[in-house]
Design an enzyme around this catalytic site. Structure first.
Site, PDB file in Angstrom:
ATOM      1  N   HIS A 157     -10.038  -7.585  -8.045  1.00 33.79           N
ATOM      2  CA  HIS A 157      -9.781  -7.463  -6.886  1.00 33.79           C
ATOM      3  C   HIS A 157     -10.108  -8.653  -5.645  1.00 33.79           C
ATOM      4  O   HIS A 157     -11.712  -8.925  -5.758  1.00 33.79           O
ATOM      5  CB  HIS A 157     -10.560  -5.895  -6.356  1.00 33.79           C
ATOM      6  CG  HIS A 157     -10.606  -5.386  -5.290  1.00 33.79           C
ATOM      7  ND1 HIS A 157     -11.878  -4.955  -4.406  1.00 33.79           N
ATOM      8  CD2 HIS A 157      -9.923  -5.091  -4.539  1.00 33.79           C
ATOM      9  CE1 HIS A 157     -11.899  -4.406  -2.899  1.00 33.79           C
ATOM     10  NE2 HIS A 157     -10.433  -4.919  -3.500  1.00 33.79           N
ATOM     11  N   ASP A 191     -14.571  -6.728  -9.707  1.00 38.08           N
ATOM     12  CA  ASP A 191     -14.448  -7.002  -8.592  1.00 38.08           C
ATOM     13  C   ASP A 191     -16.379  -7.966  -8.980  1.00 38.08           C
ATOM     14  O   ASP A 191     -17.212  -7.312  -8.732  1.00 38.08           O
ATOM     15  CB  ASP A 191     -14.551  -6.575  -7.786  1.00 38.08           C
ATOM     16  CG  ASP A 191     -15.026  -7.426  -5.646  1.00 38.08           C
ATOM     17  OD1 ASP A 191     -15.852  -7.701  -5.709  1.00 38.08           O
ATOM     18  OD2 ASP A 191     -14.823  -6.832  -4.662  1.00 38.08           O
ATOM     19  N   GLU A 230     -11.461  -2.000  -8.495  1.00 40.07           N
ATOM     20  CA  GLU A 230     -12.649  -1.901  -7.494  1.00 40.07           C
ATOM     21  C   GLU A 230     -13.597  -1.507  -6.978  1.00 40.07           C
ATOM     22  O   GLU A 230     -14.696  -1.506  -5.941  1.00 40.07           O
ATOM     23  CB  GLU A 230     -11.426  -2.212  -5.972  1.00 40.07           C
ATOM     24  CG  GLU A 230     -10.490  -1.037  -5.340  1.00 40.07           C
ATOM     25  CD  GLU A 230      -9.826  -1.621  -4.617  1.00 40.07           C
ATOM     26  OE1 GLU A 230      -8.917  -2.312  -4.649  1.00 40.07           O
ATOM     27  OE2 GLU A 230     -10.545  -1.506  -3.639  1.00 40.07           O
ATOM     28  N   LYS A 258       0.540  -1.162   0.102  1.00 36.64           N
ATOM     29  CA  LYS A 258       0.265   0.261   0.287  1.00 36.64           C
ATOM     30  C   LYS A 258       1.307   1.517  -0.286  1.00 36.64           C
ATOM     31  O   LYS A 258       1.981   1.252   1.089  1.00 36.64           O
ATOM     32  CB  LYS A 258      -0.822   0.158   0.794  1.00 36.64           C
ATOM     33  CG  LYS A 258      -1.738  -1.412   1.470  1.00 36.64           C
ATOM     34  CD  LYS A 258      -3.069  -0.846   0.408  1.00 36.64           C
ATOM     35  CE  LYS A 258      -4.078  -1.801   0.034  1.00 36.64           C
ATOM     36  NZ  LYS A 258      -5.027  -2.120  -0.713  1.00 36.64           N
TER      37      LYS A 258
HETATM   38 MG    MG Z   1      -6.644  -1.829  -4.195  1.00 31.66          MG
END
Ligand code: MG
Length: 368
Positions: free
Chosen positions: A299, A272, A249, A168
């Site tokens: 995702h 997703d 996503e 991240k």
């Molecule tokens: Mg993500």
């Protein structure tokens, strides 16, 4: 074929095994709406979707008050017709996340039922393109995790044969992101993918600035750099950098993906199944991406996405992030760092009905 006689709706709240933080939120629970459909032959299909902590009760209300009553008496295999009927019945709340999540729980149940009756696994019923899909890991890359721990996890998943790890990004200064990513790159060497994910945390100028730094680290993709509504900004960013841009996503309709693909605003599609409204629209997005020569790296929801990624020729990676362990008896098969879809009829998920009964709230039954 047979008509739908019973529809059961319930919600299970699953707790993540590790703390999950990113640039904009903390993932505190996984509300899991579950729909169980029984047809006149007694065949059963089970489907599900999820939220990451808000909206579960609203999804349940949509299912119970507006969507599931319409299923009773319909032919269970008329999945396209059912999807469109439900979509237009709730037209005042579409396109939107809550309705898509509700539709996904129903649509996945219908596909499960269809596959079970046909005696075929989903990965084959939906296309049958690939026998296994490479994995990358996300669980060791959350934003609060210290650089030493990021490195340890990346080395551990590399040792297991995974193809990459997702880190991240979105620490306050780009230098901090770069330090974290550099520590991982230095440890894993050049032949291991590092994915990054900003969770829509930047504006265009900051995303362009950060991408310039990520290029030097040979980052596999820059996920959700900017707010998902802004297709034009993603197109400008994609033109400005050599780092592949990944989105999906936070998109809730096939038309939103069409806009991204037609404008060259992304290089990787992360559709997703829980957020696009189920398997029916998921496959349309995957095929549309194939027409644009764009890979699909779905995702979350690995237990279901493994079969879908394997169903299509452009399924590139599955994201390793276990979600259903508390309510399933089956586990996704991993061999040499690759995910193998189940060959059992249905979605490939063996539910633990006793565990679900224990954890379930808000059960409702709809029947003829
Ligand atoms: Mg993500």
């Amino acid at each position: 074929m047979a008509r739908i006689e019973r529809v059961e709706v319930l919600l299970v709240d699953l707790k993540p095994k590790v703390l999950r933080t990113d640039a904009i939120q903390s993932f505190i629970s996984q509300e899991t709406p579950i729909v169980r459909i029984t047809d006149a032959d007694g065949a059963v299909g089970m489907g599900y979707s999820y939220t990451i902590g808000t909206g579960g009760s609203s999804v349940l209300a949509l299912l119970n008050d507006h969507l599931c009553p319409l299923l009773i008496g319909r032919e269970a295999w008329d999945i396209e017709a059912i999807w469109r009927a439900l979509f237009f019945h709730t037209h005042a709340t579409t396109v939107g996340a809550l309705t898509s999540i509700a539709l996904a729980a129903i649509d996945t149940a219908l596909w499960d039922l269809k596959c079970r009756k046909a005696g075929q696994p989903l990965w084959r019923m939906a296309g049958g393109a690939q026998r296994s899909i490479p994995l990358y890991s996300t669980e060791g890359g959350w934003l609060h995790i210290a650089p030493e721990a990021l490195v340890d996890d990346a080395l551990a998943v590399k040792e297991r044969g995974f193809s990459g790890t997702k880190i991240k990004i979105g620490r306050p200064h780009v230098a901090e992101d770069v330090a974290r990513l550099s520590a991982v790159r230095e440890a894993v060497g050049p032949a291991f993918e590092i994915m990054t994910d900003a969770n829509q945390g930047f504006n265009l100028s900051e995303a362009v600035r950060r991408a310039r730094h990520y290029e030097a680290l040979d980052i596999a993709w820059f996920e959700e750099p900017i707010h998902a509504d802004d297709v034009g900004a993603h197109a400008a960013l994609t033109r400005s950098t050599t780092v592949p841009i990944a989105v999906g996503e936070s998109l809730y309709s096939i038309s939103q993906f069409k806009d991204y693909l037609a404008q060259g605003a992304c290089s990787i599609v992360q559709v997703d199944v829980g957020r696009i409204g189920g398997i029916t629209p998921w496959l349309k997005v995957a095929h549309m991406a194939e027409a644009h020569n764009v890979a699909v790296c779905p995702h979350f929801l690995m237990e279901l996405h493994v079969a879908l990624a394997a169903a299509v020729p452009n399924g590139r990676y599955v994201e390793y992030i276990p979600q259903l362990d508390d309510i399933t008896l089956s586990r996704m098969t991993v061999r040499d760092g690759r995910a193998l879809p189940s060959d059992e009829p249905g979605l490939g998920i063996e539910w633990d009905h006793a565990a679900i009964a224990k954890l379930a709230t808000g059960q409702r039954l709809h029947k003829a």
